[in-house]
Design a protein around this motif. Structure first.
Motif, PDB file in Angstrom:
ATOM      1  N   TYR A  82       3.025  -2.760  -7.082  1.00  0.00           N
ATOM      2  CA  TYR A  82       2.387  -1.597  -7.721  1.00  0.00           C
ATOM      3  C   TYR A  82       1.013  -1.243  -7.156  1.00  0.00           C
ATOM      4  O   TYR A  82       0.298  -0.433  -7.738  1.00  0.00           O
ATOM      5  CB  TYR A  82       2.259  -1.854  -9.226  1.00  0.00           C
ATOM      6  N   LEU A  83       0.641  -1.827  -6.030  1.00  0.00           N
ATOM      7  CA  LEU A  83      -0.700  -1.585  -5.482  1.00  0.00           C
ATOM      8  C   LEU A  83      -0.913  -0.120  -5.111  1.00  0.00           C
ATOM      9  O   LEU A  83      -2.038   0.397  -5.202  1.00  0.00           O
ATOM     10  CB  LEU A  83      -0.927  -2.476  -4.255  1.00  0.00           C
ATOM     11  N   ALA A  84       0.152   0.572  -4.687  1.00  0.00           N
ATOM     12  CA  ALA A  84       0.018   1.965  -4.239  1.00  0.00           C
ATOM     13  C   ALA A  84      -0.492   2.876  -5.345  1.00  0.00           C
ATOM     14  O   ALA A  84      -1.238   3.829  -5.094  1.00  0.00           O
ATOM     15  CB  ALA A  84       1.350   2.478  -3.708  1.00  0.00           C
ATOM     16  N   ALA A  85      -0.112   2.588  -6.611  1.00  0.00           N
ATOM     17  CA  ALA A  85      -0.493   3.464  -7.740  1.00  0.00           C
ATOM     18  C   ALA A  85      -2.014   3.525  -7.941  1.00  0.00           C
ATOM     19  O   ALA A  85      -2.593   4.621  -7.954  1.00  0.00           O
ATOM     20  CB  ALA A  85       0.214   3.023  -9.014  1.00  0.00           C
ATOM     21  N   PRO A  86      -2.709   2.384  -8.076  1.00  0.00           N
ATOM     22  CA  PRO A  86      -4.171   2.483  -8.230  1.00  0.00           C
ATOM     23  C   PRO A  86      -4.867   3.059  -7.003  1.00  0.00           C
ATOM     24  O   PRO A  86      -5.909   3.706  -7.134  1.00  0.00           O
ATOM     25  CB  PRO A  86      -4.606   1.029  -8.484  1.00  0.00           C
ATOM     26  N   VAL A  87      -4.303   2.854  -5.803  1.00  0.00           N
ATOM     27  CA  VAL A  87      -4.902   3.422  -4.588  1.00  0.00           C
ATOM     28  C   VAL A  87      -4.839   4.948  -4.635  1.00  0.00           C
ATOM     29  O   VAL A  87      -5.827   5.640  -4.332  1.00  0.00           O
ATOM     30  CB  VAL A  87      -4.183   2.880  -3.323  1.00  0.00           C
ATOM     31  N   VAL A 135       0.450 -11.821  -7.938  1.00  0.00           N
ATOM     32  CA  VAL A 135       0.734 -11.371  -6.567  1.00  0.00           C
ATOM     33  C   VAL A 135       1.959 -10.459  -6.550  1.00  0.00           C
ATOM     34  O   VAL A 135       1.966  -9.404  -5.891  1.00  0.00           O
ATOM     35  CB  VAL A 135       0.948 -12.587  -5.632  1.00  0.00           C
ATOM     36  N   ASN A 136       2.982 -10.827  -7.290  1.00  0.00           N
ATOM     37  CA  ASN A 136       4.221 -10.044  -7.354  1.00  0.00           C
ATOM     38  C   ASN A 136       3.953  -8.635  -7.896  1.00  0.00           C
ATOM     39  O   ASN A 136       4.478  -7.642  -7.375  1.00  0.00           O
ATOM     40  CB  ASN A 136       5.245 -10.756  -8.237  1.00  0.00           C
ATOM     41  N   LEU A 160       0.816  -1.214   0.000  1.00  0.00           N
ATOM     42  CA  LEU A 160       0.000   0.000   0.000  1.00  0.00           C
ATOM     43  C   LEU A 160       0.851   1.265   0.000  1.00  0.00           C
ATOM     44  O   LEU A 160       0.443   2.307  -0.507  1.00  0.00           O
ATOM     45  CB  LEU A 160      -0.930   0.013   1.221  1.00  0.00           C
ATOM     46  N   SER A 161       2.040   1.175   0.595  1.00  0.00           N
ATOM     47  CA  SER A 161       2.884   2.369   0.728  1.00  0.00           C
ATOM     48  C   SER A 161       4.151   2.272  -0.111  1.00  0.00           C
ATOM     49  O   SER A 161       5.011   3.153  -0.026  1.00  0.00           O
ATOM     50  CB  SER A 161       3.268   2.558   2.199  1.00  0.00           C
ATOM     51  N   PHE A 186       6.935  -0.617 -12.738  1.00  0.00           N
ATOM     52  CA  PHE A 186       5.863  -1.327 -13.450  1.00  0.00           C
ATOM     53  C   PHE A 186       6.439  -2.511 -14.225  1.00  0.00           C
ATOM     54  O   PHE A 186       5.893  -3.616 -14.202  1.00  0.00           O
ATOM     55  CB  PHE A 186       5.146  -0.362 -14.405  1.00  0.00           C
ATOM     56  N   TRP A 187       7.556  -2.273 -14.914  1.00  0.00           N
ATOM     57  CA  TRP A 187       8.182  -3.321 -15.722  1.00  0.00           C
ATOM     58  C   TRP A 187       8.703  -4.465 -14.850  1.00  0.00           C
ATOM     59  O   TRP A 187       8.429  -5.642 -15.125  1.00  0.00           O
ATOM     60  CB  TRP A 187       9.315  -2.719 -16.561  1.00  0.00           C
TER      61      TRP A 187
END
Length: 592
Positions: free
Chosen positions: A529-534, A523-524, A445-446, A504-505
């Motif tokens: 990259y989860l922080a970007a869409p959040v 999962v990887n 997330l961070s 991203f790559w």
């Protein structure tokens, strides 16, 4: 009148004269010392005049509120301005030296090789040099709390300021339990059998960090001053030792030189290896921007902040580039210990420890582990400070629940501190069997928070300079000017975009992706990259809900938040004083 009556009159007159001598004169007050328990309880009461951000700043709906306060431009944050120049300098020099350098650089060396390590850290260091100077220029002029989100709100778009504020707050809120857990793992270096329950160490470390922050900004400043000195001494000591070992002065009398750059080589995994090191390098520099956040609680940011900002260059050069060059000369990237990292604070995977151990020196690895533990506690200390100030500023601008803007009579955002401390209790998950999964997703997330923050700082500086010019101001009116200027901010912004692309790559197609299942690849990617869409989700929802507009150059508020009302006279006076300096002092002050 009898003798008894005369004596009684004398006694009364003497008594009245004593009382009159104890009475305060005109304009004076009697001091009344209250019990310490009463003073302690009262210190937590709300200060009705305290605000995390000055009245008149751009609010959540994109409009300027309290116009009279904006015209006054007093910028009374209500936070306690007790940080001194030495505190800021140590936060700037040693504040972000942590596990990213001591441990994270090991996996970066394994993935990219020593040449990639130096190239990536050098380029990210240049980017951060430009970013911190841009931040310094704005923070000297507008030393407001929650500066990163406040500048995005003021110069870019209130919706983006909201997204950046919560992005930065979430980063530090999540870091606290992660770092406390990491600190317990450093203890296991000496207690491999786990004779002491890890939760006991969690309780001790959490109590220590919360106690430091209960002393307010002075407690944070003094703690970081001590922590930074220890980290700086450790890095300088390693640099001296590394030069000696490389030249053959160690116990085994073996000259190393540049042999490891030939065998196994200078690069590993080609261009993708270099890109993966870029991401690690960016995370290793996280926390450098805290010097700007601390400006609102500094006694004289106009004098102390420029010095602290200029010293970031020397920290990047000395503590990162030189130390990592020596690491690349002493530890081969093929060393299997570099990838046997059980946590972000695992000293056995630290290339610094491996270099000392390979040289046959005993005792020093334990010393290095102590330094790693102090670095972890330093980051935990910064996490409460960074998150509480950012959340309080968001609440003051109607971008978070109002109760979080509560500032007590000691200048502490006490409710925000309590929230950050409460989330630290998640560290007790250290004893859970699912703690690895829980912490990996919290970290996701961070993960990109610092990249978004630095990019926003650079973009806000570019827009600020445009507004400053459009509204008829000149650069001579600025108390501190960014040395790389607007060009530096464009370079910094461009590098941040490149790091996002590289992340991203490497997230989409990591090193060795051909040997992984599709489930592991998904999962990887989201862990990386989860922080970007959040962040995008925060921005879009707020943008649609409040229908905020982009801030135009001619509409920017360039007055609210300037601390000195007679800034032009002060700058002219200082420049006249600087004009008579000898040449050596001018050169020194330009660099430092």
């Amino acid at each position: 009148m009898t003798d008894d009556e005369v004596d009684a009159l004398k006694q009364r007159s003497e008594h009245s004269s004593e009382n009159s001598s104890n009475q305060p004169g005109y304009g004076q007050q009697l001091t009344h010392q209250r019990p310490w328990t009463t003073r302690f309880v009262d210190s937590f009461k709300r200060d009705p005049n305290a605000h995390a951000t000055p009245k008149g700043v751009v609010g959540a709906d994109g409009r300027v509120f309290d116009v009279e306060g904006a015209a006054a431009a007093t910028a009374d944050t209500g936070l306690n301005r007790r940080l001194k120049g030495r505190h800021l300098q140590m936060i700037a020099i040693g504040g972000s030296i942590g596990t990213g350098l001591f441990v994270g650089s090991g996996s970066a060396l394994a993935h990219g090789g020593p040449a990639s390590l130096i190239i990536a850290f050098g380029l990210i260091g240049c980017m951060l040099y430009c970013t911190v100077h841009a931040l310094g220029e704005m923070a000297v002029l507008f030393p407001v709390a929650g500066s990163f989100s406040a500048y995005s709100t003021r110069f870019l778009d209130p919706a983006w300021g909201f997204a950046m504020g919560w992005n930065y707050a979430m980063q530090w809120l999540i870091v606290l339990p992660l770092e406390i857990t990491a600190a317990t793992l450093t203890v296991q270096y000496w207690d491999a059998e786990r004779t002491i329950n890890p939760d006991a160490w969690v309780a001790i470390f959490l109590f220590l960090i919360i106690s430091i922050n209960m002393f307010g900004v002075k407690g944070y400043g003094e703690a970081e001053f001590v922590f930074s000195i220890i980290k700086i001494v450790a890095v300088i000591g390693f640099i001296i030792l590394g030069i000696i070992l490389n030249c053959g002065g160690g116990p085994n009398r073996h000259y190393v030189g540049g042999a490891l750059w030939k065998n196994p080589g200078a690069f590993n995994n080609g261009f993708k290896g270099l890109c993966s090191v870029f991401v690690t390098a960016a995370f290793a520099f996280a926390g450098t921007e805290l010097v700007g956040l601390a400006a609102a609680e500094t006694a004289n940011p106009r004098k102390s902040l420029p010095t602290a900002v200029k010293q970031v260059f020397w920290r990047i050069l000395l503590f990162y580039i030189i130390s990592l060059t020596l690491v690349g000369l002493l530890v081969p990237y093929s060393n299997k210990q570099l990838l046997n990292c059980s946590s972000s604070a695992d000293a056995t995977a630290s290339p610094f420890v491996i270099a000392i151990t390979n040289a046959g020196i005993s005792g020093l690895p334990s010393v290095m582990n102590v330094v790693i533990m102090i670095a972890v506690l330093s980051v935990g200390n910064s996490s409460i400070y960074g998150s509480s100030r950012t959340i309080a500023a968001l609440a003051e601008q109607n971008q978070a629940p109002k109760i979080l803007a509560y500032i007590d009579r000691k200048g502490r955002p006490i409710v925000s501190i309590a929230l950050a401390s409460a989330l630290g209790l998640l560290a007790f998950l250290a004893g859970s069997s699912r703690q690895t999964d829980a912490f990996n997703w919290m970290l996701a997330l961070s993960g990109l928070s610092s990249i978004f923050t630095w990019g926003s700082i650079c973009l806000a500086h570019i827009r600020f300079r445009k507004g400053w010019r459009v509204q008829g101001h000149t650069l001579d009116e600025l108390a501190f000017r960014s040395q790389p200027g607007v060009i530096g901010s464009w370079i910094g912004f461009g590098f941040n975009v490149l790091v996002l692309v590289a992340q991203f790559w490497t997230g989409f197609a990591p090193i060795g992706y051909g040997n992984k299942s599709s489930g592991k690849l998904v999962v990887n990617f989201f862990e990386a990259y989860l922080a970007a869409p959040v962040v995008v989700l925060f921005y879009v929802i707020y943008k649609v809900w409040y229908r905020t507009s982009f801030v135009r150059s001619h509409n920017m508020d360039l007055h609210t938040g300037i601390r000195e009302l007679n800034l032009a006279e002060l700058i002219a006076e200082e420049r006249a004083e600087q004009a008579v300096w000898p040449k050596w002092k001018k050169v020194y002050k330009w660099f430092c």
